[in-house]
Write an enzyme that holds these catalytic residues in place. Structure first.
Site, PDB file in Angstrom:
ATOM      1  N   SER A  14     -28.498  -7.975 -36.171  1.00 28.62           N
ATOM      2  CA  SER A  14     -27.573  -6.698 -35.345  1.00 28.62           C
ATOM      3  C   SER A  14     -28.207  -5.295 -35.419  1.00 28.62           C
ATOM      4  O   SER A  14     -29.107  -5.454 -35.431  1.00 28.62           O
ATOM      5  CB  SER A  14     -25.981  -7.152 -35.527  1.00 28.62           C
ATOM      6  OG  SER A  14     -25.254  -6.405 -34.363  1.00 28.62           O
TER       7      SER A  14
ATOM      8  N   ASP B 102     -27.981  -3.791 -28.300  1.00 31.76           N
ATOM      9  CA  ASP B 102     -28.388  -3.559 -29.719  1.00 31.76           C
ATOM     10  C   ASP B 102     -29.279  -3.941 -30.834  1.00 31.76           C
ATOM     11  O   ASP B 102     -30.008  -4.871 -29.402  1.00 31.76           O
ATOM     12  CB  ASP B 102     -26.655  -3.969 -30.950  1.00 31.76           C
ATOM     13  CG  ASP B 102     -26.078  -5.147 -30.765  1.00 31.76           C
ATOM     14  OD1 ASP B 102     -26.411  -5.906 -29.714  1.00 31.76           O
ATOM     15  OD2 ASP B 102     -25.618  -5.189 -31.987  1.00 31.76           O
TER      16      ASP B 102
ATOM     17  N   ASP C 226     -29.291  -7.665 -31.608  1.00 31.88           N
ATOM     18  CA  ASP C 226     -29.244  -8.956 -31.046  1.00 31.88           C
ATOM     19  C   ASP C 226     -28.951  -9.025 -30.155  1.00 31.88           C
ATOM     20  O   ASP C 226     -28.050 -10.253 -29.082  1.00 31.88           O
ATOM     21  CB  ASP C 226     -28.483  -9.878 -32.573  1.00 31.88           C
ATOM     22  CG  ASP C 226     -26.981  -9.265 -32.230  1.00 31.88           C
ATOM     23  OD1 ASP C 226     -26.279  -8.004 -31.512  1.00 31.88           O
ATOM     24  OD2 ASP C 226     -26.485 -10.299 -32.848  1.00 31.88           O
TER      25      ASP C 226
ATOM     26  N   ASP D  97     -25.564  -8.461 -28.577  1.00 29.52           N
ATOM     27  CA  ASP D  97     -24.477  -8.616 -27.606  1.00 29.52           C
ATOM     28  C   ASP D  97     -23.500  -7.504 -27.700  1.00 29.52           C
ATOM     29  O   ASP D  97     -22.621  -7.628 -27.866  1.00 29.52           O
ATOM     30  CB  ASP D  97     -23.941  -9.967 -28.908  1.00 29.52           C
ATOM     31  CG  ASP D  97     -23.961  -9.298 -30.587  1.00 29.52           C
ATOM     32  OD1 ASP D  97     -24.270  -8.106 -30.941  1.00 29.52           O
ATOM     33  OD2 ASP D  97     -23.332  -9.634 -31.346  1.00 29.52           O
TER      34      ASP D  97
ATOM     35  N   ASN E 264     -17.537  -0.052 -28.818  1.00 29.90           N
ATOM     36  CA  ASN E 264     -18.668   0.103 -29.261  1.00 29.90           C
ATOM     37  C   ASN E 264     -20.044  -0.650 -28.187  1.00 29.90           C
ATOM     38  O   ASN E 264     -20.903  -0.958 -28.012  1.00 29.90           O
ATOM     39  CB  ASN E 264     -19.396   0.366 -30.675  1.00 29.90           C
ATOM     40  CG  ASN E 264     -18.575  -1.603 -31.362  1.00 29.90           C
ATOM     41  OD1 ASN E 264     -19.001  -2.422 -30.150  1.00 29.90           O
ATOM     42  ND2 ASN E 264     -18.506  -1.734 -32.084  1.00 29.90           N
TER      43      ASN E 264
ATOM     44  N   ARG F 173     -10.287   3.136 -42.952  1.00 30.64           N
ATOM     45  CA  ARG F 173     -10.042   1.199 -42.419  1.00 30.64           C
ATOM     46  C   ARG F 173     -11.209   1.673 -43.329  1.00 30.64           C
ATOM     47  O   ARG F 173     -12.585   2.330 -43.471  1.00 30.64           O
ATOM     48  CB  ARG F 173      -9.545   0.719 -41.455  1.00 30.64           C
ATOM     49  CG  ARG F 173     -11.174   0.727 -40.036  1.00 30.64           C
ATOM     50  CD  ARG F 173     -10.720  -0.245 -39.263  1.00 30.64           C
ATOM     51  NE  ARG F 173     -11.407  -1.354 -39.877  1.00 30.64           N
ATOM     52  CZ  ARG F 173     -12.437  -1.235 -39.621  1.00 30.64           C
ATOM     53  NH1 ARG F 173     -13.898  -0.612 -39.165  1.00 30.64           N
ATOM     54  NH2 ARG F 173     -13.396  -2.289 -40.205  1.00 30.64           N
TER      55      ARG F 173
ATOM     56  N   GLY G 140     -16.352  -3.554 -42.540  1.00 28.42           N
ATOM     57  CA  GLY G 140     -15.966  -4.598 -42.962  1.00 28.42           C
ATOM     58  C   GLY G 140     -17.743  -5.400 -42.711  1.00 28.42           C
ATOM     59  O   GLY G 140     -18.432  -6.405 -43.390  1.00 28.42           O
ATOM     60  N   THR G 141     -19.093  -4.385 -42.579  1.00 30.46           N
ATOM     61  CA  THR G 141     -20.017  -4.305 -42.836  1.00 30.46           C
ATOM     62  C   THR G 141     -21.253  -3.546 -43.149  1.00 30.46           C
ATOM     63  O   THR G 141     -21.993  -3.790 -43.288  1.00 30.46           O
ATOM     64  CB  THR G 141     -20.668  -4.596 -41.251  1.00 30.46           C
ATOM     65  OG1 THR G 141     -20.385  -3.144 -40.237  1.00 30.46           O
ATOM     66  CG2 THR G 141     -20.270  -5.226 -40.179  1.00 30.46           C
TER      67      THR G 141
ATOM     68  N   ARG H  24     -14.064   3.823 -43.380  1.00 32.19           N
ATOM     69  CA  ARG H  24     -14.392   4.896 -41.763  1.00 32.19           C
ATOM     70  C   ARG H  24     -13.179   5.366 -41.034  1.00 32.19           C
ATOM     71  O   ARG H  24     -12.728   4.724 -41.563  1.00 32.19           O
ATOM     72  CB  ARG H  24     -14.875   3.687 -40.716  1.00 32.19           C
ATOM     73  CG  ARG H  24     -15.625   2.720 -40.536  1.00 32.19           C
ATOM     74  CD  ARG H  24     -15.816   2.115 -39.142  1.00 32.19           C
ATOM     75  NE  ARG H  24     -17.298   1.241 -39.189  1.00 32.19           N
ATOM     76  CZ  ARG H  24     -18.723   0.979 -40.301  1.00 32.19           C
ATOM     77  NH1 ARG H  24     -19.628   2.465 -39.750  1.00 32.19           N
ATOM     78  NH2 ARG H  24     -19.335   0.596 -39.689  1.00 32.19           N
TER      79      ARG H  24
HETATM   80  P1  NG1 Z   1     -16.786  -2.204 -39.051  1.00 32.13           P
HETATM   81  O1  NG1 Z   1     -18.375  -2.340 -40.337  1.00 32.13           O
HETATM   82  O2  NG1 Z   1     -16.135  -3.047 -39.621  1.00 32.13           O
HETATM   83  O3  NG1 Z   1     -16.501  -1.259 -38.648  1.00 32.13           O
HETATM   84  C1  NG1 Z   1     -18.688  -2.563 -37.371  1.00 32.13           C
HETATM   85  C2  NG1 Z   1     -17.886  -2.089 -36.296  1.00 32.13           C
HETATM   86  C3  NG1 Z   1     -16.615  -2.980 -35.140  1.00 32.13           C
HETATM   87  C4  NG1 Z   1     -18.098  -4.798 -35.350  1.00 32.13           C
HETATM   88  C5  NG1 Z   1     -19.131  -4.789 -36.539  1.00 32.13           C
HETATM   89  C6  NG1 Z   1     -20.160  -6.318 -36.417  1.00 32.13           C
HETATM   90  C7  NG1 Z   1     -16.937   0.070 -35.552  1.00 32.13           C
HETATM   91  C8  NG1 Z   1     -16.553   1.076 -35.628  1.00 32.13           C
HETATM   92  N1  NG1 Z   1     -17.213  -0.856 -36.334  1.00 32.13           N
HETATM   93  O4  NG1 Z   1     -17.686  -3.345 -37.835  1.00 32.13           O
HETATM   94  O5  NG1 Z   1     -16.640  -2.784 -33.810  1.00 32.13           O
HETATM   95  O6  NG1 Z   1     -18.645  -4.281 -34.243  1.00 32.13           O
HETATM   96  O7  NG1 Z   1     -19.690  -3.879 -37.157  1.00 32.13           O
HETATM   97  O8  NG1 Z   1     -20.972  -5.827 -35.672  1.00 32.13           O
HETATM   98  O9  NG1 Z   1     -18.185   0.099 -34.977  1.00 32.13           O
HETATM   99 ZN    ZN Z   2     -24.952  -7.263 -32.092  1.00 34.21          ZN
END
Ligand code: NG1
Ligand code: ZN
Length: 546
Positions: free
Chosen positions: A65, A277, A279, A281, A373, A500, A503-504, A509
């Site tokens: 992505s 972005d 990919d 989406d 986003n 929080r 997750g990526t 953040r």
């Molecule tokens: P994380 O890294 O969990 O904040 C980010 C985006 C999500 C979502 C994912 C997957 C922000 C703050 N967070 O997640 O909204 O799009 O990547 O692509 O934009």
């Molecule tokens: Zn994407």
């Protein structure tokens, strides 16, 4: 058994580096491409099992992505084009982290737990983005599927939402459309052309849209789609991948987080611009005003535009359907206030990650969901679609109702209901602006965003030392952090802040908003310091932004 023999042999060609562990995160596995070969092979295996279990076609998309070009990742797609369920995300992690000699044991464990009939056929659709690593990694997925005797269809270079669409078309036996890239272009462009027929006297200027393709797959696919749009949309493409690097200084994530235009785009005053972005989406819009000021039209603005349009059509069509907007904690406070107080629509807040938003949106007749986003779409329940289709055919409906319901019908066809889709969202937005005769400035004026800031803090321990509740809006650990945030927020006007674990990415953040940019920046900085001190920050202490 012979089928496991082949898995055993082939898995040696895709060995797991000992000790490496990865999690199926917010949107699948994602890390530096060099760590992913074994993951891809194993996700091929898992997709084959999922296909046997659901007796349907499953999708596997190779992409990272908006991450840098050196990264890669994989997303699994369930039969209706949705993201794979939580239990199977768990299996994905289990299989991904099995050491080489226990792979078969873990595989058999999943087969047993899910009671999978291994004599069932399996079918897996595979797609990839334009990253240099995607070719060999998608080959590893194909190897995984074939080593378990599954059938594959390799779509090659497609956007993530295009692959979701293919999977849904296949499993609905063509009801959703024809499972080809051409079928996708035809379905969307027909709906778009029908909608824009309702917008009279559009000038060439109004048809013009500047598109930043993030140097990725979205740019390629936009080029392919252009002839289908028959000049009703005149796309000026930049960052088309011919020279620049994927997502580097461009793309939706860059624009949203940096709150500035991408490199390489020649923006005239007031001209509508958008960025995909890596990919395709996600999408965000923007323009610059006569003073050279940059204005971002993000996922919240998109959700507001689309839900206002749909609500108006429902009223005109005389249809009593409930419309709701699903957001996350990152939604700008002004958007939530506008939707609830002025538009009087139901607003619901979920955890970050589209799978949560998608799920929540399914609860309503019409669920509009967008992350700030720019990742989002609209879901229409079966019952809502039926009511709309019946009214289209109703000979007694008056002209106003007929016009409105036909617009609703075409809008449904234009929306990719399986997942957020930059191309589909872009066409919906362009059609809505055209029908309502709105410029980017008119759209922006619906409400004024509260100034905001996003920051990242790296912590030494597992970032999940930060645990949250209330759709991630409050931290329950480490102790004292939420109290500190509450005290800091009180110092500023119209302020809100939360933290929080991502997750990526391996970061925590921080989000803050307030009445002025200075206040939002200062609050974000103070909260970052609190995270740094209370959650074990590493490196230098966060510095003030000004
Ligand atoms: P994380 O890294 O969990 O904040 C980010 C985006 C999500 C979502 C994912 C997957 C922000 C703050 N967070 O997640 O909204 O799009 O990547 O692509 O934009
Ligand atoms: Zn994407």
């Amino acid at each position: 058994m012979a089928q496991f023999e082949e898995v055993s042999q082939k898995s040696k060609l895709h060995p797991k580096p000992e000790g490496l562990t990865l999690q199926y995160g917010t949107a699948g596995f994602r890390t530096h491409a060099k760590h992913l070969d074994h993951i891809m092979f194993r996700m091929g295996l898992l997709a084959t099992l999922r296909s046997k279990k659901t007796k349907s076609t499953i999708g596997v998309m190779v992409t990272a992505s908006h991450n840098p070009e050196e990264d890669n990742g994989v997303k699994l797609i369930d039969p209706m084009g949705e993201m794979v369920t939580a239990a199977w995300e768990g299996y994905a992690t289990q299989l991904a982290n099995a050491e080489q000699d226990s792979l078969l044991k873990e595989l058999k464990d999943i087969i047993k737990k899910e009671d999978i009939d291994m004599s069932e056929p399996a079918s897996v659709y595979v797609g990839k983005d334009t990253r240099p690593s995607s070719a060999s990694l998608s080959q590893a997925v194909l190897d995984g599927v074939s080593s378990l005797g599954g059938k594959t269809h390799d779509y090659g270079l497609v956007t993530t939402p295009q692959l979701h669409y293919m999977v849904c078309c296949c499993n609905t036996h063509g009801c959703y459309g024809s499972p080809t890239v051409e079928g996708y272009y035809q379905k969307l462009s027909q709906a778009f052309l029908q909608l824009t027929q309702n917008a009279l006297n559009r000038t060439d200027d109004q048809k013009r849209l500047l598109v930043d393709g993030a140097n990725g797959i979205g740019a390629l696919k936009m080029r392919e789609m252009e002839p289908f749009l028959r000049s009703e949309l005149q796309v000026v493409l930049s960052n088309d991948g011919s020279s620049g690097k994927l997502n580097h200084m461009c793309g939706a994530d860059y624009v949203k987080v940096q709150q500035k235009a991408p490199q390489g785009m020649n923006m005239g005053v007031g001209e509508r611009c958008c960025s995909f972005d890596g990919d395709a989406d996600r999408i965000v819009y923007y323009y610059t005003d006569s003073k050279g000021c940059f204005h971002l039209l993000d996922g919240d603005k998109i959700a507001t535009l689309i839900s206002t349009y749909l609500k108006e059509l429902l009223t005109q069509a005389g249809l009593n359907l409930q419309i709701a907007v699903v957001q996350t904690a990152y939604a700008n406070g002004s958007s939530t206030r506008y939707l609830e107080d002025v538009m009087k629509v139901t607003v619901c807040c979920t955890k970050t990650g589209v799978k949560h938003l998608h799920h929540a949106a399914q609860e309503y007749d019409i669920g509009v969901y967008f992350e700030a986003n720019g990742h989002g779409t609209v879901l229409f329940s079966k019952a809502a679609q039926k009511q709309i289709q019946e009214l289209v055919k109703d000979p007694n409906a008056n002209d106003e109702r007929k016009r409105a319901v036909k617009l609703l019908e075409s809008t449904i066809n234009l929306i990719n209901q399986t997942v957020g889709d930059a191309i589909s969202d872009m066409l919906v937005i362009e059609a809505v602006l055209a029908i309502r005769g709105m410029s980017a400035q008119d759209w922006d004026a619906i409400y004024t965003d509260l100034p905001n800031r996003q920051l990242k803090v790296t912590v030494c321990a597992d970032r999940r030392v930060i645990d949250t509740t209330d759709a991630e809006r409050r931290a329950v650990s480490p102790e004292g952090l939420q109290d500190t945030i509450d005290t800091l927020v009180k110092k500023y006007k119209s302020a809100r802040s939360f933290v929080r674990p991502s997750g990526t990415e391996d970061v925590v953040r921080v989000y803050a908003e307030a009445d002025t940019q200075e206040s939002a920046d200062s609050l974000a900085h103070e909260v970052s310091l609190a995270v740094y001190r209370l959650a074990g920050g590493i490196g230098d202490e966060p510095k003030p932004l000004h």
